[in-house]
Design a protein around this motif. Structure first.
Motif, PDB file in Angstrom:
ATOM      1  N   TYR A 257      89.490  32.255  79.044  1.00 58.70           N
ATOM      2  CA  TYR A 257      88.443  33.209  78.669  1.00 58.70           C
ATOM      3  C   TYR A 257      89.014  34.433  77.947  1.00 58.70           C
ATOM      4  CZ  TYR A 257      89.783  35.728  82.966  1.00 58.70           C
ATOM      5  OH  TYR A 257      90.488  36.397  83.948  1.00 58.70           O
ATOM      6  N   GLU A 258      90.334  34.540  77.915  1.00 61.27           N
ATOM      7  CA  GLU A 258      90.984  35.626  77.181  1.00 61.27           C
ATOM      8  C   GLU A 258      91.396  35.196  75.776  1.00 61.27           C
ATOM      9  OE1 GLU A 258      93.130  38.091  80.780  1.00 61.27           O
ATOM     10  OE2 GLU A 258      94.065  36.181  80.171  1.00 61.27           O
ATOM     11  N   CYS A 259      90.953  34.000  75.374  1.00 59.93           N
ATOM     12  CA  CYS A 259      91.333  33.454  74.072  1.00 59.93           C
ATOM     13  C   CYS A 259      90.124  33.290  73.159  1.00 59.93           C
ATOM     14  CB  CYS A 259      91.964  32.072  74.235  1.00 59.93           C
ATOM     15  SG  CYS A 259      93.428  32.009  75.268  1.00 59.93           S
ATOM     16  N   VAL A 260      90.380  33.330  71.883  1.00 55.29           N
ATOM     17  CA  VAL A 260      89.387  32.964  70.883  1.00 55.29           C
ATOM     18  C   VAL A 260      90.022  31.918  69.976  1.00 55.29           C
ATOM     19  CG1 VAL A 260      90.059  34.896  69.382  1.00 55.29           C
ATOM     20  CG2 VAL A 260      87.837  33.785  69.056  1.00 55.29           C
ATOM     21  N   TYR A 261      89.239  30.888  69.652  1.00 58.72           N
ATOM     22  CA  TYR A 261      89.733  29.820  68.777  1.00 58.72           C
ATOM     23  C   TYR A 261      89.064  29.937  67.422  1.00 58.72           C
ATOM     24  CZ  TYR A 261      91.266  25.175  67.265  1.00 58.72           C
ATOM     25  OH  TYR A 261      91.857  24.130  66.586  1.00 58.72           O
ATOM     26  N   ILE A 262      89.871  29.922  66.365  1.00 57.66           N
ATOM     27  CA  ILE A 262      89.375  30.039  64.999  1.00 57.66           C
ATOM     28  C   ILE A 262      89.372  28.642  64.382  1.00 57.66           C
ATOM     29  CG2 ILE A 262      89.559  31.279  62.823  1.00 57.66           C
ATOM     30  CD1 ILE A 262      89.451  33.105  65.306  1.00 57.66           C
ATOM     31  N   GLY A 263      88.190  28.102  64.139  1.00 53.32           N
ATOM     32  CA  GLY A 263      88.074  26.761  63.580  1.00 53.32           C
ATOM     33  C   GLY A 263      87.116  26.710  62.413  1.00 53.32           C
TER      34      GLY A 263
ATOM     35  N   MET B 269      86.639  29.169  75.995  1.00 54.99           N
ATOM     36  CA  MET B 269      87.098  30.171  75.032  1.00 54.99           C
ATOM     37  C   MET B 269      85.959  30.633  74.137  1.00 54.99           C
ATOM     38  SD  MET B 269      90.705  28.633  73.601  1.00 54.99           S
ATOM     39  CE  MET B 269      92.044  28.226  74.717  1.00 54.99           C
ATOM     40  N   LYS B 270      86.115  31.801  73.553  1.00 55.69           N
ATOM     41  CA  LYS B 270      85.253  32.231  72.470  1.00 55.69           C
ATOM     42  C   LYS B 270      85.611  31.414  71.233  1.00 55.69           C
ATOM     43  CE  LYS B 270      83.094  35.768  74.458  1.00 55.69           C
ATOM     44  NZ  LYS B 270      81.627  35.836  74.599  1.00 55.69           N
ATOM     45  N   SER B 271      84.655  31.273  70.334  1.00 51.49           N
ATOM     46  CA  SER B 271      84.906  30.525  69.105  1.00 51.49           C
ATOM     47  C   SER B 271      84.438  31.319  67.897  1.00 51.49           C
ATOM     48  CB  SER B 271      84.199  29.167  69.152  1.00 51.49           C
ATOM     49  OG  SER B 271      82.795  29.339  69.296  1.00 51.49           O
ATOM     50  N   VAL B 272      85.237  31.271  66.844  1.00 50.95           N
ATOM     51  CA  VAL B 272      84.871  31.921  65.589  1.00 50.95           C
ATOM     52  C   VAL B 272      84.999  30.876  64.483  1.00 50.95           C
ATOM     53  CG1 VAL B 272      85.446  33.707  63.915  1.00 50.95           C
ATOM     54  CG2 VAL B 272      85.590  34.203  66.359  1.00 50.95           C
ATOM     55  N   LEU B 273      83.954  30.728  63.712  1.00 49.45           N
ATOM     56  CA  LEU B 273      83.879  29.699  62.681  1.00 49.45           C
ATOM     57  C   LEU B 273      84.225  30.282  61.320  1.00 49.45           C
ATOM     58  CD1 LEU B 273      82.896  26.659  62.294  1.00 49.45           C
ATOM     59  CD2 LEU B 273      80.719  27.679  61.572  1.00 49.45           C
TER      60      LEU B 273
ATOM     61  N   PHE C 266      82.897  33.914  59.903  1.00 45.95           N
ATOM     62  CA  PHE C 266      83.380  34.766  58.817  1.00 45.95           C
ATOM     63  C   PHE C 266      83.712  33.902  57.620  1.00 45.95           C
ATOM     64  CE2 PHE C 266      87.165  33.167  60.744  1.00 45.95           C
ATOM     65  CZ  PHE C 266      88.191  33.238  59.818  1.00 45.95           C
ATOM     66  N   SER C 267      83.728  34.504  56.446  1.00 50.01           N
ATOM     67  CA  SER C 267      84.060  33.766  55.231  1.00 50.01           C
ATOM     68  C   SER C 267      85.218  34.399  54.468  1.00 50.01           C
ATOM     69  CB  SER C 267      82.831  33.648  54.320  1.00 50.01           C
ATOM     70  OG  SER C 267      82.243  34.912  54.092  1.00 50.01           O
TER      71      SER C 267
ATOM     72  N   GLU D  93      87.919  40.090  57.215  1.00 51.13           N
ATOM     73  CA  GLU D  93      86.886  40.411  58.202  1.00 51.13           C
ATOM     74  C   GLU D  93      87.299  40.062  59.632  1.00 51.13           C
ATOM     75  OE1 GLU D  93      83.028  39.238  55.400  1.00 51.13           O
ATOM     76  OE2 GLU D  93      83.879  37.759  56.778  1.00 51.13           O
ATOM     77  N   LEU D  94      88.321  39.208  59.781  1.00 52.37           N
ATOM     78  CA  LEU D  94      88.587  38.569  61.069  1.00 52.37           C
ATOM     79  C   LEU D  94      88.970  39.550  62.166  1.00 52.37           C
ATOM     80  CD1 LEU D  94      88.725  36.020  62.701  1.00 52.37           C
ATOM     81  CD2 LEU D  94      91.041  35.619  61.833  1.00 52.37           C
ATOM     82  N   SER D  95      89.810  40.507  61.881  1.00 49.85           N
ATOM     83  CA  SER D  95      90.252  41.452  62.895  1.00 49.85           C
ATOM     84  C   SER D  95      89.086  42.182  63.533  1.00 49.85           C
ATOM     85  CB  SER D  95      91.249  42.449  62.303  1.00 49.85           C
ATOM     86  OG  SER D  95      91.704  43.356  63.271  1.00 49.85           O
ATOM     87  N   GLY D  96      88.172  42.667  62.717  1.00 57.72           N
ATOM     88  CA  GLY D  96      87.004  43.379  63.226  1.00 57.72           C
ATOM     89  C   GLY D  96      86.093  42.481  64.035  1.00 57.72           C
ATOM     90  N   ILE D  97      85.970  41.226  63.630  1.00 61.96           N
ATOM     91  CA  ILE D  97      85.127  40.281  64.359  1.00 61.96           C
ATOM     92  C   ILE D  97      85.692  40.020  65.762  1.00 61.96           C
ATOM     93  CG2 ILE D  97      84.459  37.840  64.451  1.00 61.96           C
ATOM     94  CD1 ILE D  97      84.014  38.016  61.408  1.00 61.96           C
ATOM     95  N   ILE D  98      87.003  39.838  65.844  1.00 61.91           N
ATOM     96  CA  ILE D  98      87.618  39.568  67.137  1.00 61.91           C
ATOM     97  C   ILE D  98      87.456  40.766  68.078  1.00 61.91           C
ATOM     98  CG2 ILE D  98      89.829  39.160  68.312  1.00 61.91           C
ATOM     99  CD1 ILE D  98      90.640  37.511  65.824  1.00 61.91           C
ATOM    100  N   GLU D  99      87.543  41.956  67.537  1.00 63.66           N
ATOM    101  CA  GLU D  99      87.359  43.155  68.344  1.00 63.66           C
ATOM    102  C   GLU D  99      85.944  43.278  68.902  1.00 63.66           C
ATOM    103  OE1 GLU D  99      88.429  46.476  65.962  1.00 63.66           O
ATOM    104  OE2 GLU D  99      90.562  45.956  65.862  1.00 63.66           O
ATOM    105  N   SER D 100      85.000  42.656  68.207  1.00 57.26           N
ATOM    106  CA  SER D 100      83.588  42.854  68.564  1.00 57.26           C
ATOM    107  C   SER D 100      83.027  41.790  69.503  1.00 57.26           C
ATOM    108  CB  SER D 100      82.728  42.889  67.289  1.00 57.26           C
ATOM    109  OG  SER D 100      82.714  41.603  66.664  1.00 57.26           O
ATOM    110  N   ILE D 101      83.751  40.682  69.688  1.00 56.40           N
ATOM    111  CA  ILE D 101      83.160  39.601  70.518  1.00 56.40           C
ATOM    112  C   ILE D 101      83.570  39.733  71.983  1.00 56.40           C
ATOM    113  CG2 ILE D 101      82.965  37.999  68.596  1.00 56.40           C
ATOM    114  CD1 ILE D 101      85.455  36.591  69.588  1.00 56.40           C
TER     115      ILE D 101
END
Length: 210
Positions: free
Chosen positions: A160-166, A180-184, A197-198, A202-210
Motif C-alpha cells: 500500500y506504500e507503492c504506486v505502479y506506473i503502467g 497498490m495505487k496505479s497510475v496509467l 498522465f500523458s 506531470e508524474l511527480s505531482g500526480i504521485i504526490e497527490s494520490i
C-alpha cells in the motif's frame, strides 16, 4: 498525507515506446521458425509475456517446440532485437532522477530481467532503480499480483506504500490485486487507474497527490 514510499515502473509502453520494435522482433522470430505473425491491430492488444505470444501465434501445443522458439527469442543472437526502433518519452531521464530523490524506484516487467538495461535508451537510468523483477522471477505474471508483491518485498515496503506506473489494463489489475495505487501512462484513463498522465513532467505531482 501521502504514504507512497516506492514507485514501480513497467518497461514496455512506459519507460520505452517499444511497439514497433517488438512487432518487428516477433515478426522476424516467427518467420525464422516458419510461422506467420498477427497483424498490428491484434498485437496492440497483447500485454502478455513472450512465451504466451509465441503460443498464441504458432498455435503449438508441444511445449518443447514453444520452449525452443522462446529460447531463440531470449538469446537474440539469430534474431536480433531492433533497438533502433525504440524511443523514450520526453523528460523521462529528468523525471526518473527527480523521483529517485524522494522514493525507492523499481521495475516490474514481462520482459526477461537480463535484457531490460540492454536497451540503450534507458541503460543510463539503471543506477536510479533499486529493484528489477522480470519474467523469470515469478511463477505467475501480470495481471496476477505476484511480481508486484515481490518487488515491494525487495524494496522493503508494504504494497500500500507503492504506486505502479503502467500502460495497460493488465498493469492496473495487477496493481489493484497487489494493494497498490496505479497510475496509467495514457491520454485517457480507460482502465480506471487511480490517476493517469500523458507527459512525464506531470508524474511527480500526480504521485504526490494520490
Amino acid at each position: 498525507m501521502n504514504m507512497i514510499k516506492a514507485v514501480i515502473f513497467d518497461v514496455d509502453g512506459v519507460l520505452v515506446d517499444s511497439f514497433e520494435a517488438n512487432y518487428k522482433f516477433f515478426n522476424d522470430l516467427m518467420g525464422k521458425f516458419g510461422y506467420g505473425f498477427m497483424r498490428k491491430e491484434e498485437f496492440s492488444s497483447f500485454y502478455v509475456p513472450m512465451k504466451d505470444i509465441i503460443r498464441h501465434s504458432t498455435q503449438l501445443t508441444n511445449e518443447g517446440e514453444i520452449e525452443k522458439i522462446w529460447e531463440s527469442g531470449k538469446d537474440r543472437q539469430e534474431v536480433p532485437y531492433p533497438y533502433e526502433f525504440l524511443n523514450i518519452p520526453k523528460h523521462l531521464p529528468k523525471t526518473i532522477k527527480k523521483l529517485s530523490k524522494d522514493y525507492n524506484l523499481g521495475i516490474v516487467t514481462s520482459r526477461g530481467r537480463d535484457n531490460v538495461f540492454e536497451i540503450p535508451q534507458i541503460s543510463t537510468l539503471q543506477k536510479y532503480f533499486n529493484v528489477l523483477v522480470g519474467y523469470q522471477d515469478t511463477d505467475n505474471h501480470k495481471p496476477h499480483p505476484e511480481p508486484l508483491i515481490l518487488a515491494a518485498e525487495k524494496l522493503g515496503v508494504q504494497t500500500y506504500e507503492c504506486v505502479y506506473i503502467g500502460d495497460s489494463k493488465s498493469d492496473i489489475l495487477a496493481a489493484r490485486a497487489a494493494g497498490m495505487k496505479s497510475v496509467l501512462y495514457h491520454k485517457e484513463n480507460i482502465h480506471n487507474a487511480d490517476a493517469n498522465f500523458s507527459f512525464f513532467e506531470e508524474l511527480s505531482g500526480i504521485i504526490e497527490s494520490i
